[in-house]
Design a protein around this motif. Sequence first.
Motif, mmCIF file in Angstrom:
data_model
loop_
_atom_site.group_PDB
_atom_site.id
_atom_site.type_symbol
_atom_site.label_atom_id
_atom_site.label_comp_id
_atom_site.label_asym_id
_atom_site.label_seq_id
_atom_site.Cartn_x
_atom_site.Cartn_y
_atom_site.Cartn_z
ATOM 1 N N GLN A 89 -10.108 4.098 -1.792
ATOM 2 C CA GLN A 89 -10.391 2.704 -2.133
ATOM 3 C C GLN A 89 -9.498 1.751 -1.339
ATOM 4 O OE1 GLN A 89 -9.822 2.816 -6.349
ATOM 5 N NE2 GLN A 89 -11.933 3.353 -6.788
ATOM 6 N N VAL A 90 -8.222 2.040 -1.296
ATOM 7 C CA VAL A 90 -7.300 1.170 -0.568
ATOM 8 C C VAL A 90 -7.590 1.217 0.930
ATOM 9 C CG1 VAL A 90 -4.880 0.736 0.020
ATOM 10 C CG2 VAL A 90 -5.501 1.340 -2.327
ATOM 11 N N ASN A 91 -7.855 2.404 1.441
ATOM 12 C CA ASN A 91 -8.170 2.531 2.868
ATOM 13 C C ASN A 91 -9.401 1.710 3.244
ATOM 14 O OD1 ASN A 91 -6.009 4.234 3.104
ATOM 15 N ND2 ASN A 91 -7.201 6.085 3.507
ATOM 16 N N ALA A 92 -10.392 1.680 2.337
ATOM 17 C CA ALA A 92 -11.628 0.951 2.610
ATOM 18 C C ALA A 92 -11.450 -0.558 2.473
ATOM 19 C CB ALA A 92 -12.727 1.429 1.665
ATOM 20 N N ALA A 93 -10.538 -0.964 1.588
ATOM 21 C CA ALA A 93 -10.396 -2.394 1.274
ATOM 22 C C ALA A 93 -9.536 -3.157 2.264
ATOM 23 C CB ALA A 93 -9.809 -2.548 -0.133
ATOM 24 N N ILE A 94 -8.616 -2.467 2.941
ATOM 25 C CA ILE A 94 -7.657 -3.131 3.815
ATOM 26 C C ILE A 94 -7.980 -2.856 5.287
ATOM 27 C CG2 ILE A 94 -5.212 -3.417 4.368
ATOM 28 C CD1 ILE A 94 -6.051 -4.229 1.510
ATOM 29 N N THR A 95 -8.009 -3.911 6.075
ATOM 30 C CA THR A 95 -8.226 -3.773 7.513
ATOM 31 C C THR A 95 -6.887 -3.549 8.207
ATOM 32 O OG1 THR A 95 -10.136 -5.256 7.446
ATOM 33 C CG2 THR A 95 -9.080 -4.935 9.598
ATOM 34 N N LYS A 148 0.491 10.652 17.390
ATOM 35 C CA LYS A 148 0.716 10.021 18.687
ATOM 36 C C LYS A 148 2.196 9.866 18.997
ATOM 37 C CE LYS A 148 -3.543 7.270 18.379
ATOM 38 N NZ LYS A 148 -4.085 5.874 18.361
ATOM 39 N N GLY A 149 3.035 10.257 18.043
ATOM 40 C CA GLY A 149 4.468 10.103 18.216
ATOM 41 C C GLY A 149 4.980 8.742 17.795
ATOM 42 N N ASP A 150 4.100 7.941 17.185
ATOM 43 C CA ASP A 150 4.477 6.605 16.751
ATOM 44 C C ASP A 150 5.074 6.637 15.347
ATOM 45 O OD1 ASP A 150 3.521 5.382 19.077
ATOM 46 O OD2 ASP A 150 1.498 5.164 18.250
ATOM 47 N N GLY A 151 5.910 5.621 15.042
ATOM 48 C CA GLY A 151 6.421 5.470 13.691
ATOM 49 C C GLY A 151 5.293 5.114 12.750
ATOM 50 N N HIS A 152 5.338 5.680 11.551
ATOM 51 C CA HIS A 152 4.237 5.523 10.603
ATOM 52 C C HIS A 152 4.795 5.709 9.198
ATOM 53 C CE1 HIS A 152 0.187 5.473 9.143
ATOM 54 N NE2 HIS A 152 0.124 6.769 8.856
ATOM 55 N N ALA A 153 4.063 5.287 8.189
ATOM 56 C CA ALA A 153 4.473 5.472 6.800
ATOM 57 C C ALA A 153 3.308 6.024 5.982
ATOM 58 C CB ALA A 153 4.953 4.157 6.194
ATOM 59 N N VAL A 154 3.616 6.927 5.085
ATOM 60 C CA VAL A 154 2.637 7.477 4.159
ATOM 61 C C VAL A 154 3.266 7.491 2.767
ATOM 62 C CG1 VAL A 154 1.558 8.931 5.925
ATOM 63 C CG2 VAL A 154 3.379 9.881 4.497
ATOM 64 N N LEU A 155 2.434 7.691 1.761
ATOM 65 C CA LEU A 155 2.943 7.840 0.403
ATOM 66 C C LEU A 155 2.956 9.316 0.051
ATOM 67 C CD1 LEU A 155 3.893 6.374 -2.179
ATOM 68 C CD2 LEU A 155 1.524 6.516 -2.989
ATOM 69 N N THR A 156 4.141 9.860 -0.195
ATOM 70 C CA THR A 156 4.253 11.243 -0.638
ATOM 71 C C THR A 156 4.180 11.284 -2.157
ATOM 72 O OG1 THR A 156 5.618 11.897 1.257
ATOM 73 C CG2 THR A 156 5.740 13.279 -0.721
ATOM 74 N N LEU A 166 -0.668 10.611 1.015
ATOM 75 C CA LEU A 166 -1.737 9.626 1.013
ATOM 76 C C LEU A 166 -1.548 8.763 2.250
ATOM 77 C CD1 LEU A 166 -1.811 10.646 -1.926
ATOM 78 C CD2 LEU A 166 -2.396 8.309 -2.631
ATOM 79 N N ASP A 167 -2.561 8.725 3.097
ATOM 80 C CA ASP A 167 -2.421 8.178 4.442
ATOM 81 C C ASP A 167 -3.555 7.211 4.740
ATOM 82 O OD1 ASP A 167 -1.766 7.799 7.109
ATOM 83 O OD2 ASP A 167 -2.313 9.814 7.752
ATOM 84 N N ASN A 168 -3.254 6.085 5.385
ATOM 85 C CA ASN A 168 -4.314 5.147 5.740
ATOM 86 C C ASN A 168 -5.071 5.573 6.994
ATOM 87 O OD1 ASN A 168 -1.835 4.214 7.279
ATOM 88 N ND2 ASN A 168 -3.331 2.790 8.139
#
Length: 211
Positions: A89-95, A148-156, A166-168
């Motif tokens: 739901q969050v992935n779909a709602a946020i661009t 890609k080796g880029d900095g990123h954030a997920v919810l563990t 949980l990943d966008n």
Amino acid sequence: MLKIIKKTSIYFLFGLVAGGFTIAPASAAAKLIVASATPMQVEGSAKAPIGWVDFCKTHADDCDVKPLKSVKAKMTPARLAELDRINRQVNAAITPVTDQELYGVEEKWTYPVDRGDCEEYVLLKRRLLMEAGWPRQALLISVVRDLKGDGHAVLTVVTDKGDYALDNQIDDLKPWFETGYTFIKRQSQIDPNLWVMLGDGIGPVGVATAP
């Protein structure tokens, strides 16, 4: 577009329905199959990301909290479906857009309205899950290096069945080790303002490189 300003998930979920997104029924839990996970290895203390530090200056209610005992969320079929549903739901709602594009700065953590980068997705998912009754200690913002080796954030999400991400960048709910990411650090289960090191601890200074 939906406005994610209220402190309750009711408004958020209503916005999804009104916007044409389908909320999966609870019965879908029996059909959702996710691989078993294992817990991550914590190797020591780490410095909190500057994004979290700045976020706390404007969102004191999220940060001025008492330490709590570590817990693992009990993973039931219904709870598994809930994780999957909120992630989608969050992935779909946020661009997805970068902080530079949206705010003109390299790093800014905040709750999204309709656009944001990886941290905005994570913050919203965390809040919605806490409102749904998930323990705060089991919902940990995590800094990783993506494919890609880029900095990123997920919810563990720490559960009695292992740790899930949980990943966008992907809708499917996965055990953390199946993401292919290098996990650098995450919030402590005891105190969200304390962070712990994962793996080799060598990672990007920020996490806004990738949306």
